[in-house]
Design an enzyme around this catalytic site. Structure first.
Site, PDB file in Angstrom:
ATOM      1  N   ASP A   1       0.885  20.455   2.410  1.00  0.00           N
ATOM      2  CA  ASP A   1       0.991  19.935   1.646  1.00  0.00           C
ATOM      3  C   ASP A   1       1.679  18.316   2.722  1.00  0.00           C
ATOM      4  OD1 ASP A   1       1.471  17.941   0.143  1.00  0.00           O
ATOM      5  OD2 ASP A   1       1.860  18.975  -1.603  1.00  0.00           O
TER       6      ASP A   1
ATOM      7  N   HIS B   1       8.594  15.667  -0.291  1.00  0.00           N
ATOM      8  CA  HIS B   1       9.182  16.953  -0.283  1.00  0.00           C
ATOM      9  C   HIS B   1      10.087  17.168   1.019  1.00  0.00           C
ATOM     10  CE1 HIS B   1       6.730  17.872  -4.082  1.00  0.00           C
ATOM     11  NE2 HIS B   1       5.492  17.515  -2.459  1.00  0.00           N
TER      12      HIS B   1
END
Length: 293
Positions: free
Chosen positions: A194, A199
């Site tokens: 991911d 993030h």
């Protein structure tokens, strides 16, 4: 219109073959904090997550990420009938149900479709469901169901949808623990496929409305399942038949997650909140249920 339910609902979003190895399983477990406590490098129980060989087990949440584990680009959002971008999207909920223990290595096929789109006024909720089957036998291995929350794309006159909240028992938890999220946790977990810049990239995170990069929701999801499995199922991942949770809040690397669990009606009800600091008690995961194999 950015979202057209007449095009989207029922559309297939994935039909792909994927493979995984013991090394992938080990990296995933490390990404969700396995082996991080003092003494875990010598503990037979902890090494069931972190040492390859006959004793290695697979936490069921690995099945959620296995199909995209080797992705090196940000997740695409080329959903039929949905003109959206990553900055609008957060993970809403996640569920996995297993037909049996996940092998430590294998090859499978995943077929995924859009099943529902809810109109929440200021946002839309898009639901997808996928079925993973063994490539050689066609046997079903697991099913996943997930939603994404798309900011700014509601108001198209669709169904608002419904959900039944999971009620946490009004008694002391049967198990409670805390996990200290490391400063590099999101940077490690992103290697599990991911690469959403939300993030990792501070500028992207600010553009999405956050003061700093946030931990992947699926990392919190895996942390919670691992802690509940260790605390209430003797660390036996094969005892887990499924896990569902709703992403109720964000976690910033460096914070602490408190995980609580209750044995109730043949299942485990869980919760996860921030522990300590200015955000003490802020929700992380809600409607958590571990079903038993």
């Amino acid at each position: 219109m950015p979202i057209d339910p007449s095009v989207a609902i029922g559309a297939q979003t994935a039909n792909t073959t994927f493979s995984w190895t013991e090394s992938d399983v080990l990296l995933y477990h490390l990404g969700i904090g396995a082996g991080s406590r003092p003494g875990d490098n010598l503990s037979a129980d902890a090494l069931r997550y972190t040492l390859d060989g006959p004793g290695l087990q697979v936490l069921p949440s690995f099945g959620v990420v296995a199909p995209t584990f080797h992705a090196t680009e940000p997740p695409p959002l080329d959903l039929p009938g949905c003109d959206i971008n990553l900055a609008q999207v957060v993970h809403g909920a996640q569920e996995i149900s297993l037909s049996g223990p996940i092998p430590t290595a294998g090859t499978a096929r995943l077929r995924t479709t859009i099943t529902d789109i809810w109109d929440k006024g200021k946002a839309a909720v898009i639901w997808q469901e996928g079925v993973a089957t063994a490539e050689d036998s066609g046997e079903e291995l697991w099913r996943v169901r997930s939603s994404i929350f798309v900011k700014g794309e509601g108001g198209f006159g669709g169904d608002r949808g419904s959900a039944t909240p999971v009620v946490v028992p009004e008694r002391a938890a049967d198990f409670e623990t805390s996990y200290d999220v490391t400063p590099q946790q999101a940077l490690l977990y992103r290697l599990c496929g991911d690469r959403n810049p939300l993030h990792a990239d501070p500028d992207f995170a600010k553009g999405a409305g956050f003061p700093a990069p946030i931990l992947h929701g699926l990392c919190s999801y895996g942390i919670a399942l691992r802690e509940l499995t260790d605390g209430l199922l003797g660390g036996d991942a094969t005892a887990v038949g499924g896990f569902t949770a709703r992403f109720a809040g964000v976690v910033f690397p460096g914070e602490t997650i408190r995980v609580s669990g209750w044995r109730e009606d043949g299942r485990i009800i869980g919760s996860a909140v921030i522990a300590g600091g200015e955000r003490d008690g802020s929700p992380v995961l809600a409607d958590c249920v571990v079903s038993l194999a």
